[in-house]
Motif scaffolding. Structure first.
Motif, mmCIF file in Angstrom:
data_model
loop_
_atom_site.group_PDB
_atom_site.id
_atom_site.type_symbol
_atom_site.label_atom_id
_atom_site.label_comp_id
_atom_site.label_asym_id
_atom_site.label_seq_id
_atom_site.Cartn_x
_atom_site.Cartn_y
_atom_site.Cartn_z
ATOM 1 N N LEU A 92 0.835 -1.212 0.000
ATOM 2 C CA LEU A 92 0.000 0.000 0.000
ATOM 3 C C LEU A 92 0.864 1.255 0.000
ATOM 4 C CD1 LEU A 92 -2.706 -0.881 2.686
ATOM 5 C CD2 LEU A 92 -2.846 -1.207 0.229
ATOM 6 N N GLU A 93 0.335 2.277 -0.616
ATOM 7 C CA GLU A 93 1.008 3.581 -0.592
ATOM 8 C C GLU A 93 0.006 4.597 -0.066
ATOM 9 O OE1 GLU A 93 2.958 5.913 -4.096
ATOM 10 O OE2 GLU A 93 4.172 4.159 -3.558
ATOM 11 N N VAL A 94 0.380 5.243 1.018
ATOM 12 C CA VAL A 94 -0.546 6.202 1.626
ATOM 13 C C VAL A 94 -0.678 7.419 0.715
ATOM 14 C CG1 VAL A 94 -0.990 7.684 3.617
ATOM 15 C CG2 VAL A 94 0.010 5.425 3.946
ATOM 16 N N ARG A 95 -1.900 7.749 0.370
ATOM 17 C CA ARG A 95 -2.167 8.875 -0.526
ATOM 18 C C ARG A 95 -2.574 10.128 0.258
ATOM 19 N NH1 ARG A 95 0.538 7.725 -4.455
ATOM 20 N NH2 ARG A 95 -0.057 6.073 -5.859
ATOM 21 N N GLU A 96 -3.326 9.890 1.315
ATOM 22 C CA GLU A 96 -3.866 11.051 2.021
ATOM 23 C C GLU A 96 -4.214 10.693 3.461
ATOM 24 O OE1 GLU A 96 -7.321 12.594 0.072
ATOM 25 O OE2 GLU A 96 -7.444 14.347 1.378
ATOM 26 N N VAL A 97 -3.874 11.584 4.351
ATOM 27 C CA VAL A 97 -4.323 11.479 5.743
ATOM 28 C C VAL A 97 -4.747 12.874 6.163
ATOM 29 C CG1 VAL A 97 -3.706 10.937 8.126
ATOM 30 C CG2 VAL A 97 -2.682 9.641 6.284
ATOM 31 N N ARG A 98 -5.964 12.999 6.614
ATOM 32 C CA ARG A 98 -6.394 14.318 7.098
ATOM 33 C C ARG A 98 -7.405 14.138 8.214
ATOM 34 N NH1 ARG A 98 -11.308 15.076 3.833
ATOM 35 N NH2 ARG A 98 -10.987 13.945 1.902
ATOM 36 N N SER A 99 -7.572 15.185 8.951
ATOM 37 C CA SER A 99 -8.534 15.124 10.055
ATOM 38 C C SER A 99 -9.264 16.457 10.154
ATOM 39 C CB SER A 99 -7.826 14.800 11.374
ATOM 40 O OG SER A 99 -6.884 15.801 11.663
ATOM 41 N N SER A 100 -10.430 16.402 10.729
ATOM 42 C CA SER A 100 -11.208 17.619 10.935
ATOM 43 C C SER A 100 -11.976 17.456 12.239
ATOM 44 C CB SER A 100 -12.185 17.822 9.772
ATOM 45 O OG SER A 100 -13.026 16.697 9.665
ATOM 46 N N GLU A 101 -12.568 18.534 12.681
ATOM 47 C CA GLU A 101 -13.365 18.461 13.910
ATOM 48 C C GLU A 101 -14.823 18.601 13.535
ATOM 49 O OE1 GLU A 101 -12.004 20.878 17.280
ATOM 50 O OE2 GLU A 101 -14.123 20.965 17.856
ATOM 51 N N GLU A 102 -15.615 17.624 13.972
ATOM 52 C CA GLU A 102 -17.047 17.664 13.694
ATOM 53 C C GLU A 102 -17.815 17.529 14.998
ATOM 54 O OE1 GLU A 102 -18.280 14.891 10.644
ATOM 55 O OE2 GLU A 102 -16.711 15.596 9.273
ATOM 56 N N ARG A 103 -18.520 18.557 15.357
ATOM 57 C CA ARG A 103 -19.336 18.593 16.580
ATOM 58 C C ARG A 103 -18.523 18.186 17.812
ATOM 59 N NH1 ARG A 103 -22.008 15.569 12.950
ATOM 60 N NH2 ARG A 103 -23.596 16.605 11.729
ATOM 61 N N GLY A 104 -17.294 18.622 17.845
ATOM 62 C CA GLY A 104 -16.449 18.359 19.019
ATOM 63 C C GLY A 104 -15.641 17.077 18.929
ATOM 64 N N PHE A 105 -15.926 16.235 17.955
ATOM 65 C CA PHE A 105 -15.172 14.992 17.797
ATOM 66 C C PHE A 105 -14.162 15.132 16.652
ATOM 67 C CE2 PHE A 105 -19.128 13.622 19.758
ATOM 68 C CZ PHE A 105 -18.682 12.740 20.726
ATOM 69 N N VAL A 106 -13.059 14.393 16.771
ATOM 70 C CA VAL A 106 -12.062 14.397 15.704
ATOM 71 C C VAL A 106 -12.446 13.316 14.693
ATOM 72 C CG1 VAL A 106 -9.618 14.058 15.134
ATOM 73 C CG2 VAL A 106 -10.248 15.141 17.296
#
Lengths: 123, 200
Positions: free
Chosen positions: A40-54
Motif C-alpha cells: 500500500l502507498e498512503v495517498r492522504e491522511v487528514r482530520s477535521s473536527e465535527e461537533r467536538g469529535f475528531v
C-alpha cells in the motif's frame, strides 16, 4: 575575497529570511500512520473536527495488481498522550483489490482526544 | 528398568498432548473465527454502531449537556443462545465514555433494569432511615432517547460442503418525545465455512 564574503553573508541572510517566513511543515503521514508493508502507498491522511469529535480519514492505494489482505486499527490519544481505552480501537480486516483504494474514516470516541495513529498490517 | 522408562516416556507424552489453557490477548487475537458469534464479532458490531451514532451527531446537545438514554428491547432472532448484553453493554460503555450520553437504569423495556432505584424509595417514612437521604419524589430523570435493535441470522447453503451465515446487527435510536428514529443502522457480519459446523 571581500566580495565573496559579502555574497556568502547575503546568501546566508536570505536563507535565514526564507527560513523565517516559510510556514512550519505539516506533520508527515508517517506521524499518523504506521505501516511496515509495501503493497500500500498512503495517498492522504487528514482530520477535521465535527461537533467536538475528531474525524480522521486515510486513503491508501494498493499498488500491486493483486488483492492484498490487511488489518488496521486506529488508536486515539488524549492531551497527555495516553491512549484512550475504547471498543473502537480494534483490528479490522480488509481485502483491498488490486490497484484500488483503501479508504478509512473514523471518529474519535471522546471529544477530548487530540491525536491519533492508524496502524496497518499486511496479513 | 526398560519398562519403567517406557511408562515414563508414555506419561510425559500424554502430559505434553493435553491442552493447557492459555489466556487470550483480546487486543490481538489472531485465532480463526467461529461460525457462531464470539466476542470479536460483538466488539466489531458495537464499534461500528457507536461510530455510526457519534458520526450522526444526534447525541450532541448544543449546550454540552448529556442526553439520557434508555435501553429498549434488543431482540435475539438468531439460533444462538446469546445474551444481547454482550452487544448492548459495549455500546453503553462507549456512549457513556463519549461524554454525550448517560444511560438510565431506572427503566427499560422490561421494567427497571436496576430495581433498587424503586426499592430505595420504599424507605420513605421508615423511621430507621435518615429521611433526608432518601430519594425524594420527582427526582428520577426521564429518558430522551431509546435504543432498540435486533440481531438476525440467516443460513444459506452455498454447496454441499459450504454454508454462509449472515448475521445482521440492527439498531434504532429513537427520540422519545417525537417518536422519530434519529439514527438507524445495520452492521452485517458474514461467515462462510463448513456445513458440518453447527451455528446454533
Amino acid at each position: 575575497m571581500a566580495v565573496a564574503l559579502r555574497s556568502m553573508m547575503m546568501f546566508g541572510a536570505i536563507c535565514l529570511m526564507i527560513g523565517c517566513v516559510t510556514p512550519p511543515a505539516e506533520k508527515p503521514w508517517n506521524a499518523y500512520v504506521r505501516y511496515l508493508g509495501n503493497a500500500l502507498e498512503v495517498r492522504e491522511v487528514r482530520s477535521s473536527e465535527e461537533r467536538g469529535f475528531v474525524v480522521a480519514y486515510l486513503a491508501a492505494e494498493n499498488m500491486s495488481p493483486f488483492n492484498v489482505k490487511v488489518r488496521y486499527r486506529t488508536t486515539w490519544y488524549d492531551v497527555s498522550g495516553i491512549p484512550v481505552s475504547t471498543v473502537m480501537t480494534r483490528w479490522t480486516n480488509r481485502t483491498v483489490a488490486g490497484k484500488s483504494l483503501l479508504e478509512i474514516k473514523v471518529i474519535s470516541p471522546r471529544s477530548d482526544v487530540v491525536d491519533y495513529r492508524f496502524e496497518i498490517e499486511d496479513i | 528398568m526398560y519398562k519403567i522408562l517406557c511408562m515414563l516416556t508414555f506419561s510425559l507424552t500424554l502430559i505434553a498432548c493435553s491442552a493447557t489453557p492459555v489466556k487470550v490477548d483480546t487486543q490481538n487475537d489472531e485465532a480463526p473465527t467461529v461460525m457462531g458469534l464470539d466476542y470479536r464479532d460483538f466488539e466489531e458490531a458495537a464499534a461500528a454502531l457507536v461510530q455510526s451514532i457519534l458520526e450522526s451527531g444526534v447525541v450532541v446537545q448544543p449546550d454540552g449537556s448529556r442526553y439520557v438514554l434508555v435501553i429498549s428491547r434488543i431482540t435475539n432472532d438468531t439460533m444462538l443462545h446469546i445474551d444481547t448484553d454482550q452487544l448492548v453493554k459495549k455500546i453503553r460503555v462507549a456512549l457513556l465514555k463519549s461524554g454525550k450520553v448517560i444511560v438510565t437504569t431506572a427503566m427499560s423495556a422490561n421494567g427497571a433494569e436496576d430495581a433498587m432505584s424503586y426499592q430505595a424509595r420504599e424507605l420513605r417514612g421508615d423511621d430507621e432511615f435518615d429521611q433526608s437521604r432518601v430519594a425524594g419524589k420527582g427526582s428520577l430523570v426521564a429518558p430522551d432517547l431509546s435504543l432498540s435493535g435486533k440481531i438476525i441470522q440467516r443460513n444459506n447453503k452455498m454447496n454441499s460442503r459450504t454454508t454462509q451465515v449472515d448475521y445482521l446487527f440492527q439498531m434504532t435510536l429513537t427520540d422519545i418525545e417525537t417518536g422519530l428514529a434519529f439514527r438507524e443502522d445495520e452492521v452485517p457480519i458474514v461467515k462462510r465455512g463448513s456445513s458440518k459446523t453447527v451455528s446454533w
